[in-house]
Structure formats: structure tokens, C-alpha cells
Design a protein around this motif. Structure first.
Motif, PDB file in Angstrom:
ATOM      1  N   ARG A  50      18.791  40.930  60.766  1.00  9.06           N
ATOM      2  CA  ARG A  50      19.479  41.340  59.535  1.00  9.06           C
ATOM      3  C   ARG A  50      20.660  42.196  59.972  1.00  9.06           C
ATOM      4  O   ARG A  50      20.489  43.197  60.672  1.00  9.06           O
ATOM      5  N   ILE A  51      21.850  41.796  59.579  1.00  7.78           N
ATOM      6  CA  ILE A  51      23.058  42.527  59.943  1.00  7.78           C
ATOM      7  C   ILE A  51      23.449  43.397  58.762  1.00  7.78           C
ATOM      8  O   ILE A  51      23.545  42.917  57.625  1.00  7.78           O
ATOM      9  N   VAL A  52      23.657  44.681  59.024  1.00  5.38           N
ATOM     10  CA  VAL A  52      24.043  45.643  57.989  1.00  5.38           C
ATOM     11  C   VAL A  52      25.345  46.294  58.437  1.00  5.38           C
ATOM     12  O   VAL A  52      25.396  46.935  59.488  1.00  5.38           O
ATOM     13  N   ASP A  53      26.394  46.116  57.648  1.00  2.00           N
ATOM     14  CA  ASP A  53      27.739  46.554  58.006  1.00  2.00           C
ATOM     15  C   ASP A  53      28.272  47.528  56.963  1.00  2.00           C
ATOM     16  O   ASP A  53      28.242  47.237  55.769  1.00  2.00           O
ATOM     17  N   ASN A  54      28.752  48.682  57.405  1.00  2.00           N
ATOM     18  CA  ASN A  54      29.312  49.695  56.511  1.00  2.00           C
ATOM     19  C   ASN A  54      30.721  49.247  56.108  1.00  2.00           C
ATOM     20  O   ASN A  54      31.641  49.303  56.919  1.00  2.00           O
ATOM     21  N   VAL A  55      30.895  48.807  54.875  1.00  2.65           N
ATOM     22  CA  VAL A  55      32.190  48.264  54.446  1.00  2.65           C
ATOM     23  C   VAL A  55      33.136  49.337  53.908  1.00  2.65           C
ATOM     24  O   VAL A  55      34.219  49.004  53.437  1.00  2.65           O
ATOM     25  N   THR A  56      32.764  50.605  54.004  1.00  2.90           N
ATOM     26  CA  THR A  56      33.741  51.660  53.742  1.00  2.90           C
ATOM     27  C   THR A  56      34.491  51.995  55.029  1.00  2.90           C
ATOM     28  O   THR A  56      35.512  52.668  54.984  1.00  2.90           O
ATOM     29  N   ILE A  57      33.984  51.503  56.173  1.00  2.00           N
ATOM     30  CA  ILE A  57      34.652  51.690  57.465  1.00  2.00           C
ATOM     31  C   ILE A  57      35.356  50.397  57.885  1.00  2.00           C
ATOM     32  O   ILE A  57      36.505  50.427  58.299  1.00  2.00           O
ATOM     33  N   HIS A  90      33.770  50.340  64.030  1.00  2.00           N
ATOM     34  CA  HIS A  90      34.136  51.482  64.882  1.00  2.00           C
ATOM     35  C   HIS A  90      33.470  52.751  64.352  1.00  2.00           C
ATOM     36  O   HIS A  90      33.069  52.808  63.184  1.00  2.00           O
ATOM     37  N   ASP A  91      33.334  53.737  65.223  1.00  2.00           N
ATOM     38  CA  ASP A  91      32.758  55.022  64.827  1.00  2.00           C
ATOM     39  C   ASP A  91      33.901  56.011  64.638  1.00  2.00           C
ATOM     40  O   ASP A  91      34.515  56.438  65.621  1.00  2.00           O
ATOM     41  N   PRO A  92      34.202  56.407  63.382  1.00  3.00           N
ATOM     42  CA  PRO A  92      35.305  57.340  63.138  1.00  3.00           C
ATOM     43  C   PRO A  92      35.142  58.677  63.861  1.00  3.00           C
ATOM     44  O   PRO A  92      36.118  59.340  64.171  1.00  3.00           O
ATOM     45  N   SER A  93      33.892  59.082  64.170  1.00  6.70           N
ATOM     46  CA  SER A  93      33.663  60.349  64.865  1.00  6.70           C
ATOM     47  C   SER A  93      33.707  60.208  66.379  1.00  6.70           C
ATOM     48  O   SER A  93      33.639  61.206  67.080  1.00  6.70           O
ATOM     49  N   GLY A  94      33.719  58.970  66.877  1.00 10.62           N
ATOM     50  CA  GLY A  94      33.769  58.753  68.314  1.00 10.62           C
ATOM     51  C   GLY A  94      32.493  59.079  69.056  1.00 10.62           C
ATOM     52  O   GLY A  94      32.501  59.272  70.263  1.00 10.62           O
ATOM     53  N   ARG A  95      31.361  59.132  68.360  1.00  9.08           N
ATOM     54  CA  ARG A  95      30.087  59.474  69.010  1.00  9.08           C
ATOM     55  C   ARG A  95      29.256  58.244  69.365  1.00  9.08           C
ATOM     56  O   ARG A  95      28.227  58.366  70.001  1.00  9.08           O
ATOM     57  N   HIS A  96      29.671  57.084  68.917  1.00  5.84           N
ATOM     58  CA  HIS A  96      28.879  55.869  69.091  1.00  5.84           C
ATOM     59  C   HIS A  96      29.770  54.761  69.628  1.00  5.84           C
ATOM     60  O   HIS A  96      30.969  54.736  69.347  1.00  5.84           O
ATOM     61  N   ILE A  97      29.201  53.839  70.371  1.00  3.09           N
ATOM     62  CA  ILE A  97      29.958  52.685  70.866  1.00  3.09           C
ATOM     63  C   ILE A  97      30.461  51.881  69.675  1.00  3.09           C
ATOM     64  O   ILE A  97      29.702  51.596  68.740  1.00  3.09           O
ATOM     65  N   ASP A  98      31.737  51.533  69.700  1.00  4.86           N
ATOM     66  CA  ASP A  98      32.313  50.750  68.602  1.00  4.86           C
ATOM     67  C   ASP A  98      31.730  49.343  68.585  1.00  4.86           C
ATOM     68  O   ASP A  98      31.588  48.699  69.617  1.00  4.86           O
ATOM     69  N   GLY A  99      31.411  48.881  67.389  1.00  5.20           N
ATOM     70  CA  GLY A  99      30.915  47.530  67.205  1.00  5.20           C
ATOM     71  C   GLY A  99      31.933  46.691  66.467  1.00  5.20           C
ATOM     72  O   GLY A  99      33.024  47.164  66.116  1.00  5.20           O
ATOM     73  N   PHE A 100      31.564  45.432  66.210  1.00  2.25           N
ATOM     74  CA  PHE A 100      32.444  44.537  65.465  1.00  2.25           C
ATOM     75  C   PHE A 100      31.670  43.314  65.000  1.00  2.25           C
ATOM     76  O   PHE A 100      30.579  43.027  65.492  1.00  2.25           O
ATOM     77  N   PHE A 103      34.755  36.751  63.207  1.00  4.40           N
ATOM     78  CA  PHE A 103      34.541  35.581  62.356  1.00  4.40           C
ATOM     79  C   PHE A 103      35.872  34.866  62.170  1.00  4.40           C
ATOM     80  O   PHE A 103      36.853  35.481  61.765  1.00  4.40           O
ATOM     81  N   GLN A 104      35.890  33.590  62.492  1.00  2.00           N
ATOM     82  CA  GLN A 104      37.072  32.740  62.357  1.00  2.00           C
ATOM     83  C   GLN A 104      38.302  33.353  63.027  1.00  2.00           C
ATOM     84  O   GLN A 104      39.395  33.387  62.455  1.00  2.00           O
ATOM     85  N   GLY A 105      38.114  33.895  64.225  1.00  2.00           N
ATOM     86  CA  GLY A 105      39.220  34.449  64.996  1.00  2.00           C
ATOM     87  C   GLY A 105      39.657  35.844  64.601  1.00  2.00           C
ATOM     88  O   GLY A 105      40.550  36.421  65.219  1.00  2.00           O
ATOM     89  N   ARG A 106      39.052  36.402  63.586  1.00  2.00           N
ATOM     90  CA  ARG A 106      39.405  37.752  63.126  1.00  2.00           C
ATOM     91  C   ARG A 106      38.293  38.731  63.489  1.00  2.00           C
ATOM     92  O   ARG A 106      37.107  38.399  63.363  1.00  2.00           O
ATOM     93  N   VAL A 107      38.675  39.932  63.910  1.00  2.00           N
ATOM     94  CA  VAL A 107      37.700  40.955  64.261  1.00  2.00           C
ATOM     95  C   VAL A 107      37.624  41.970  63.136  1.00  2.00           C
ATOM     96  O   VAL A 107      38.641  42.560  62.748  1.00  2.00           O
ATOM     97  N   TYR A 108      36.435  42.183  62.615  1.00  2.00           N
ATOM     98  CA  TYR A 108      36.159  43.172  61.580  1.00  2.00           C
ATOM     99  C   TYR A 108      35.500  44.355  62.274  1.00  2.00           C
ATOM    100  O   TYR A 108      34.398  44.235  62.791  1.00  2.00           O
ATOM    101  N   ALA A 109      36.193  45.496  62.295  1.00  2.00           N
ATOM    102  CA  ALA A 109      35.659  46.646  63.025  1.00  2.00           C
ATOM    103  C   ALA A 109      36.015  47.927  62.313  1.00  2.00           C
ATOM    104  O   ALA A 109      35.765  48.990  62.696  1.00  2.00           O
TER     105      ALA A 109
END
Length: 109
Positions: A50-57, A90-100, A103-109
Motif C-alpha cells: 500500500r503506497i501512501v503519499d503526502n500530497v501537501t508535499i 522529499h523531506d522538507p526538514s531534511g531529516r529523512h531520505i528523499d523519496g519519489f 510515473f510516465q517519465g515524470r518524477v513526483y517528489a
């Protein structure tokens, strides 16, 4: 970590993997974060997640069942249930490894 090894882990681990989307996204507000998230299921070579993505970031990813994606995030084991992959941005606080989510050649991060 490789998705095969991570899938059997008993602790959270960073993963990067390819998957096929199994369900349309649903949207909800996180109880702890008080932020909007999208969630959908995907099939990896190791099993479903199950993928859970914070869409405010990161922007929402408009996926549909059958779509191919690549994901980097943190896999959280859920004994007796489907593992959850989060930190797919990405982690706005810089404390965590950035993820992404790619999809279809575009990176959502």
C-alpha cells in the motif's frame, strides 16, 4: 534495500522498486500529520504494498490500475497485513531520505 529482502523485514527499511498499480487512489487526511494523503495498492515482485503519499508535499499521482510506476520510500512492515510504503516525497526538514514516485517519465517528489 532490495524489495525481496525488505518485504520480509521486521523493521522499516528504505526501498526502491518497480510496481504495477492495483487500485485507484483514495484521499484522506492523516490523523497525526493533519495533511492530505493519497493511497493506492501496487504489486511488486515480492508481493502487494500500500503506497501512501503526502500530497501537501508532492503533487498527486494520477495513476490507474495497471499503470507501471517506480517508487522510492520507506517500507513499513505490518504483520498480518499488507506493508505500507511512505516517505515517497522529499523531506522538507531534511531529516529523512528523499523519496519519489516516477510515473510516465515524470518524477513526483
Amino acid at each position: 534495500m532490495d524489495i525481496q529482502r525488505a518485504y520480509g523485514s521486521t523493521r522499516p527499511v528504505e526501498v526502491t522498486f518497480d510496481a504495477n498499480v492495483r487500485s485507484s487512489p483514495s484521499f484522506f487526511f492523516g490523523r497525526r500529520t493533519r495533511r492530505e494523503h493519497e493511497a493506492f495498492e501496487a504489486q511488486t515482485t515480492a508481493g502487494p504494498v500500500r503506497i501512501v503519499d503526502n500530497v501537501t508535499i508532492a503533487q498527486p499521482v494520477r495513476v490507474r490500475p495497471g499503470d507501471a510506476i517506480q517508487v522510492r520510500g520507506q517500507l513499513e512492515p505490518k504483520p498480518g497485513a499488507m506493508p505500507v510504503v511512505h516517505w515517497t516525497h522529499h523531506d522538507p526538514s531534511g531529516r529523512h531520505i528523499d523519496g519519489f514516485i516516477r510515473f510516465q517519465g515524470r518524477v513526483y517528489a
